[in-house]
Design a protein around this motif. Structure first.
Motif, mmCIF file in Angstrom:
data_model
loop_
_atom_site.group_PDB
_atom_site.id
_atom_site.type_symbol
_atom_site.label_atom_id
_atom_site.label_comp_id
_atom_site.label_asym_id
_atom_site.label_seq_id
_atom_site.Cartn_x
_atom_site.Cartn_y
_atom_site.Cartn_z
ATOM 1 N N THR A 6 6.481 -8.230 4.092
ATOM 2 C CA THR A 6 5.514 -7.125 4.136
ATOM 3 C C THR A 6 4.797 -7.111 5.474
ATOM 4 N N TYR A 9 7.016 -5.875 8.216
ATOM 5 C CA TYR A 9 7.158 -4.416 8.135
ATOM 6 C C TYR A 9 5.916 -3.724 8.691
ATOM 7 N N LEU A 10 4.737 -4.162 8.283
ATOM 8 C CA LEU A 10 3.500 -3.521 8.722
ATOM 9 C C LEU A 10 3.300 -3.678 10.228
ATOM 10 N N GLU A 13 5.726 -0.767 13.926
ATOM 11 C CA GLU A 13 5.438 0.650 13.715
ATOM 12 C C GLU A 13 6.696 1.512 13.725
ATOM 13 N N HIS A 16 7.748 2.574 10.202
ATOM 14 C CA HIS A 16 6.810 3.230 9.289
ATOM 15 C C HIS A 16 7.231 4.625 8.868
ATOM 16 N N ASN A 38 3.765 5.859 1.464
ATOM 17 C CA ASN A 38 4.345 5.784 2.799
ATOM 18 C C ASN A 38 4.700 4.350 3.193
ATOM 19 N N ARG A 39 5.406 3.652 2.308
ATOM 20 C CA ARG A 39 5.927 2.317 2.614
ATOM 21 C C ARG A 39 6.751 1.814 1.437
ATOM 22 N N ASP A 352 -3.683 -3.144 -1.291
ATOM 23 C CA ASP A 352 -2.501 -3.039 -0.443
ATOM 24 C C ASP A 352 -2.784 -2.127 0.744
ATOM 25 N N VAL A 354 -1.349 0.673 3.433
ATOM 26 C CA VAL A 354 -0.345 1.715 3.609
ATOM 27 C C VAL A 354 -0.459 2.246 5.033
ATOM 28 N N PRO A 355 0.631 2.223 5.823
ATOM 29 C CA PRO A 355 0.567 2.692 7.204
ATOM 30 C C PRO A 355 0.055 4.129 7.290
ATOM 31 N N SER A 401 6.963 4.086 -5.140
ATOM 32 C CA SER A 401 7.788 3.518 -4.080
ATOM 33 C C SER A 401 8.864 2.651 -4.720
#
Length: 406
Positions: A6, A9-10, A13, A16, A38-39, A352, A354-355, A401
């Motif tokens: 995670t 991933y974050l 960019e 995303h 959005n993830r 959590d 979210v981008p 998701s």
């Protein structure tokens, strides 16, 4: 603690935009394309199976309740759960297969169970298909390879459980097939991709011939049940005559999805072994029947309590005390008095990220299990500011998701 995948991933960019660029199958897009988080979400495979094993052990406890607490009497069991006699009469006492979804919050490194949904009548299994599309996205594929990401599809696990070489119908009742038409078309699309064509229908469309149920003239080997016991009461004779058609899952599953069962296990620790007590303590927040808790305590502890209808679904009958005024809370307690409602300790989940959104997000992890173990995940999430009920059908702020395991 943030899962390392995670965090990777974050931190990147360039990844995303994966959700916005997904090439979704048509029915899946119609059902969910407008409400995607959005993830993607990620979880290590050990934890996925470890929590699933706890959920399966919890099911075993549920299945043992009639024997442990009611001397094997399902009549008394149904009364304790608040199930009307007419419904209990058609539910029987058959031990159902383990098939369900546990709705769970992540609290740091731990996972806490909010409720358990027993039976085949579950929303969200096609989110495994969403996970497949994410995994196979061309732009995301290098990240998938780097972290050895995989998905588990609950619909495929359902087909494995009922048998792929049989004539299968998904059955609803009361117009629900129309109300949830996009979801059922998404289920059917996923099944077709797996090589299984399923029929869709409602109880009132069935006929019986030579012990088999027929839908629009087609003999059914198995009917996957999306209707509940209340909807089935008027069709008890038809279902009994059509006994050669397997009902998956049987109506007896309906006992074990009642939130009252959690209250029984939370309160009656004297019937549990030490290992079972440890399991319940690990999974379950303090839960009681509303009727068994002094009114003064309920009123005084409003900020830390939530009231839930024992047989509700999609967020129906859920009242979070911390979002109500003292007066509103008192009115809820008056309204539910004498009805099958439970009160549960508030679980405070880890937010959590979210981008592209600075708000903290609240996620419900829906652990699917079958007799074979972990069967995939339903991920539902929304900003904390949008309420306390994370339900796709019950709260329009809820998005979905897919989960990838590593």
């Amino acid at each position: 603690m943030t899962d390392h995948v995670t965090q990777a991933y974050l931190d990147d960019e360039s990844l995303h935009g994966v959700m916005a660029g997904l090439d979704l199958p048509p029915a899946l897009r119609a059902a969910y394309g407008h409400r995607l988080v959005n993830r993607p979400f990620f979880l290590d495979e050990y934890t996925a199976h470890d929590v699933a094993a706890d959920v399966m052990d919890f099911f075993e406890l549920l299945f043992s309740l009639p024997r442990r607490m009611f001397d094997g009497s399902f009549t008394r069991f149904a009364e304790a759960l608040g199930i009307p006699p007419a419904e209990a009469a058609i539910m029987g006492s058959e031990r159902p297969p383990t098939h369900g979804r546990a709705d769970i919050y992540r609290v740091g490194d731990a996972f806490r169970l909010l409720e358990i949904n027993a039976g085949s009548q579950l929303g969200g299994p096609d989110l495994g298909e969403l996970a497949r599309v994410i995994q196979q996205d061309a732009g995301f594929e290098p990240f998938v390879r780097e972290h050895d990401l995989r998905h588990v599809n609950p619909v495929e696990k359902l087909l494995d459980a009922v048998g792929r070489d049989r004539t299968i119908a998904f059955l609803e009742e009361g117009g629900m097939l129309t109300r949830f038409a996009k979801g059922f078309e998404s289920f059917r699309e996923t099944c077709a991709r797996s090589g299984v064509d399923v029929l869709l229908g409602e109880l009132h469309e069935l006929t019986e011939r030579n012990g088999h149920l027929h839908l629009h003239g087609t003999k059914l080997d198995v009917a996957v049940r999306y209707f509940n016991a209340a909807q089935a009461v008027g069709y008890a004779e038809l279902l009994a005559k059509g006994h050669k058609t397997e009902l998956y899952t049987p109506l007896s599953s309906y006992y074990y999805g009642s939130k009252s069962t959690i209250a029984l296990l939370s309160e009656h620790r004297e019937v549990l072994t030490d290992d079972e007590k440890a399991l319940v303590d690990r999974l379950v927040p303090w839960t009681r029947y509303v009727r068994d808790v002094p009114r003064d305590r309920l009123r005084a502890d409003r900020e830390n309590l939530i009231v839930k209808a024992a047989g509700g679904f999609a967020g129906a009958g859920v009242h979070p005390g911390w979002l109500l005024t003292d007066r509103e809370w008192a009115r809820v307690l008056d309204d539910v008095a004498g009805q099958p409602y439970v009160v549960q300790e508030r679980v405070r989940p880890t937010p959590d990220v979210v981008p592209g959104d600075d708000r903290p997000w609240l996620t419900t992890w829906g652990w699917f299990v079958t007799d074979q173990g972990f069967a995939g995940m339903s991920i539902r999430s929304m900003p904390f500011a949008d309420g306390a009920v994370v339900s796709y059908a019950g709260n329009p702020a809820t998005k979905v998701s897919g989960l990838l395991v590593h």
